[in-house]
Design an enzyme around this catalytic site. Sequence first.
Site, PDB file in Angstrom:
ATOM      1  N   ASP A   1       0.867  -1.303  -0.074  1.00 31.27           N
ATOM      2  CA  ASP A   1      -0.056   0.098   0.230  1.00 31.27           C
ATOM      3  C   ASP A   1       0.768   1.135   0.219  1.00 31.27           C
ATOM      4  O   ASP A   1       1.953   1.181   0.419  1.00 31.27           O
ATOM      5  CB  ASP A   1      -0.933  -0.005   1.284  1.00 31.27           C
ATOM      6  CG  ASP A   1      -0.200  -0.332   2.475  1.00 31.27           C
ATOM      7  OD1 ASP A   1       1.008  -0.403   2.488  1.00 31.27           O
ATOM      8  OD2 ASP A   1      -1.116  -0.582   3.377  1.00 31.27           O
TER       9      ASP A   1
ATOM     10  N   ASN B   1      -7.917  -2.426  13.988  1.00 35.46           N
ATOM     11  CA  ASN B   1      -9.153  -2.824  13.508  1.00 35.46           C
ATOM     12  C   ASN B   1      -9.241  -3.893  12.691  1.00 35.46           C
ATOM     13  O   ASN B   1     -10.407  -4.410  12.197  1.00 35.46           O
ATOM     14  CB  ASN B   1      -9.639  -1.536  12.889  1.00 35.46           C
ATOM     15  CG  ASN B   1      -9.150  -1.016  11.612  1.00 35.46           C
ATOM     16  OD1 ASN B   1      -7.997  -1.627  11.275  1.00 35.46           O
ATOM     17  ND2 ASN B   1      -9.291  -0.070  10.908  1.00 35.46           N
TER      18      ASN B   1
ATOM     19  N   HIS C   1      -7.430  -4.592   9.957  1.00 31.34           N
ATOM     20  CA  HIS C   1      -6.841  -4.149   8.685  1.00 31.34           C
ATOM     21  C   HIS C   1      -5.726  -4.581   8.209  1.00 31.34           C
ATOM     22  O   HIS C   1      -4.675  -5.077   8.814  1.00 31.34           O
ATOM     23  CB  HIS C   1      -6.990  -2.705   8.220  1.00 31.34           C
ATOM     24  CG  HIS C   1      -6.002  -1.980   8.620  1.00 31.34           C
ATOM     25  ND1 HIS C   1      -6.176  -0.624   9.157  1.00 31.34           N
ATOM     26  CD2 HIS C   1      -4.565  -2.096   8.663  1.00 31.34           C
ATOM     27  CE1 HIS C   1      -5.029  -0.124   9.474  1.00 31.34           C
ATOM     28  NE2 HIS C   1      -4.029  -0.905   9.202  1.00 31.34           N
TER      29      HIS C   1
ATOM     30  N   GLU D   1      -9.728  -1.572   5.039  1.00 27.40           N
ATOM     31  CA  GLU D   1     -10.376  -1.386   6.307  1.00 27.40           C
ATOM     32  C   GLU D   1     -11.658  -2.081   6.430  1.00 27.40           C
ATOM     33  O   GLU D   1     -12.290  -2.536   5.483  1.00 27.40           O
ATOM     34  CB  GLU D   1     -10.852   0.065   6.267  1.00 27.40           C
ATOM     35  CG  GLU D   1      -9.466   0.981   6.067  1.00 27.40           C
ATOM     36  CD  GLU D   1      -8.808   1.380   7.519  1.00 27.40           C
ATOM     37  OE1 GLU D   1      -8.967   0.449   8.398  1.00 27.40           O
ATOM     38  OE2 GLU D   1      -8.322   2.460   7.802  1.00 27.40           O
TER      39      GLU D   1
HETATM   40  C1  GLP Z   1      -0.823   0.432   8.820  1.00 26.08           C
HETATM   41  C2  GLP Z   1      -0.274  -0.376   7.518  1.00 26.08           C
HETATM   42  C3  GLP Z   1      -0.519  -1.671   7.383  1.00 26.08           C
HETATM   43  C4  GLP Z   1       0.242  -2.066   8.598  1.00 26.08           C
HETATM   44  C5  GLP Z   1      -0.685  -1.693   9.852  1.00 26.08           C
HETATM   45  C6  GLP Z   1      -0.089  -2.141  11.387  1.00 26.08           C
HETATM   46  O1  GLP Z   1      -1.848   1.184   8.516  1.00 26.08           O
HETATM   47  N1  GLP Z   1      -1.015   0.240   6.250  1.00 26.08           N
HETATM   48  O2  GLP Z   1       0.052  -2.411   6.375  1.00 26.08           O
HETATM   49  O3  GLP Z   1       0.475  -3.473   8.794  1.00 26.08           O
HETATM   50  O4  GLP Z   1      -1.212  -0.657   9.753  1.00 26.08           O
HETATM   51  O5  GLP Z   1       1.040  -1.217  11.516  1.00 26.08           O
HETATM   52  P1  GLP Z   1       1.891  -1.366  12.775  1.00 26.08           P
HETATM   53  O6  GLP Z   1       2.823  -2.711  12.257  1.00 26.08           O
HETATM   54  O7  GLP Z   1       2.752  -0.307  13.068  1.00 26.08           O
HETATM   55  O8  GLP Z   1       1.099  -1.844  13.941  1.00 26.08           O
END
Ligand code: GLP
Length: 241
Positions: free
Chosen positions: A67, A136, A138, A143
């Site tokens: 992404d 959440n 995702h 989302e």
């Molecule tokens: C972000 C990214 C995801 C990531 C997630 C968790 O918003 N778009 O690809 O896996 O949130 O992030 P973190 O590893 O910092 O908890």
Amino acid sequence: MKIYKAKDYTDMSRKAANIISALIILKENCVLGLATGSSPKETYRLLVERYKAGDLDFSGVTSINLDEYRGLAPDNDQSYRYFMDTNLFNHININAENTHVPNGLEQDSILECARYEELIRKLGGIDLQLLGLGHNGHIGFNEPAEVFTADTHCVDLSESTIEANKRFFDSADDVPRQAYTMGIKTIMQARRILMIVSGDSKAQIVKQAFFGPITPRVPASILQLHNNVTLVGDEAALSLL
Ligand code: GLP
């Protein structure tokens, strides 16, 4: 599904780096689906370390990221392209032309999403997709919603994601409101999924995602239907399983 319980974040990262390293060694021209966020940072550092020690060769590897924020330039230090360059690509011998991240500056979202899907198809699909997990549920930026969105698409970020990601920006107002993300089908078509989770703040959502009902309200729950998922979590994140 295979579940590996790690002691802590460092141990989780070591186990994830082992799995990714094994793939690179066994398939030198592999296609790695990569993720950003705090979860994979140490994994990437370990891969760099192993490259520098002469144990890994990325010259045949292609990467494709999940992404990117819509509207951020590659040299913006909050863009996912910048994250990947600074945490991994700039320190290994991967060919820059073989590293792919959605183009956040492409205004035409239909064009950009179609380009990305076609690119993955041309690459022959993804051998291993690394995933983090949003609070959440995702994955990428898919989302919670009423339906699963199949292909790469442009998404409006949820308030909770903006809230969670504002720590990287000066203020919540600076967090982009939209992003390009691989879709659920794009992710599910990866031949292997490697999810990494750490910390007790993820414990509840890990349980819901892997042992709760499969629903687009918890996008990661779809992974229950994938036939090759490895979950590597630390004790805190796996404490409710
Ligand atoms: C972000 C990214 C995801 C990531 C997630 C968790 O918003 N778009 O690809 O896996 O949130 O992030 P973190 O590893 O910092 O908890």
